[in-house]
Design a protein around this motif. Sequence first.
Motif, short mmCIF file in Angstrom:
data_model
loop_
_atom_site.label_atom_id
_atom_site.label_comp_id
_atom_site.label_asym_id
_atom_site.label_seq_id
_atom_site.Cartn_x
_atom_site.Cartn_y
_atom_site.Cartn_z
N ALA A 1 38.24 45.29 59.49
CA ALA A 1 38.80 44.83 58.21
C ALA A 1 40.05 45.65 57.94
O ALA A 1 39.96 46.85 57.64
N LYS B 1 44.72 45.23 57.19
CA LYS B 1 45.82 44.37 56.79
C LYS B 1 47.11 44.93 57.40
O LYS B 1 47.45 46.10 57.20
N TYR C 1 44.76 44.44 51.32
CA TYR C 1 43.59 43.64 51.66
C TYR C 1 43.02 43.04 50.38
O TYR C 1 42.89 43.72 49.36
N THR C 2 42.69 41.75 50.42
CA THR C 2 42.27 41.04 49.22
C THR C 2 40.85 40.48 49.32
O THR C 2 40.25 40.47 50.40
N ASP D 1 40.73 37.79 51.85
CA ASP D 1 40.61 38.32 53.22
C ASP D 1 39.15 38.64 53.53
O ASP D 1 38.65 38.33 54.61
N ARG E 1 37.11 35.40 54.08
CA ARG E 1 37.33 34.81 55.40
C ARG E 1 36.60 35.59 56.48
O ARG E 1 35.94 35.01 57.36
N LEU E 2 36.71 36.90 56.43
CA LEU E 2 36.09 37.73 57.47
C LEU E 2 34.58 37.62 57.45
O LEU E 2 33.94 37.35 58.48
#
Length: 208
Positions: free
Chosen positions: A122, A124, A129-130, A133, A136-137
Amino acid sequence: MPVFCVGTDYTIVESMKSSMLTQTALSTTFREPVFIRNTFKRNKAFQKMTFTDDANTIMTVPNAGGNSVNSEALSCDMLNTLFDASLEATEMQLAYFPMNSKITDFSVRIRGEIFGVSVTRAMKYHGRYTEADADRLLTKKLYGVNASTQAVLKCYRWKKQILHIWAEHKYIADILKAKYDTLPSSLKNDTIVIVTVCENSSWLFFER
């Protein structure tokens, strides 16, 4: 009170609650969603570390592609430090039906039981990083974990998987936990999610 797990060239720090929860989660009869977080503190440069034979195997044998060998090898080493895990099968040794199924990075044996292990990062490249994000991960990786568990051939089969996420910063681990709590249990059951914060580690996050 923090718990310190000391490896050859690093220390893993986690809360007593996380440590106890992980031990419970390793039981294959415990099916509740589990999210663990800890911190990886290295004592020397990654390139100078001494890894276990299993971690070195992952570093040297062929895989299915991608630039994630370092993170997978370090994950294998860390699981050995935490749980005395031993490598059971590498990515290319595992087999699935159908053959185009989602796949798992490797499997380990812990206390006589086999666990699949999927490793991801994880991070960016640009910006912060949001929550999107994290969504999605987690959605992608947890779906893949469930799919590979269903498809792996019986001779390699496990009852539970470990999704190990390397987080580039502490705030990323916070975002992952907040998003994880909103996901449906059906996506999280039978998976132990371990988020490890490992800062200042380009060797891990930006390998080529």
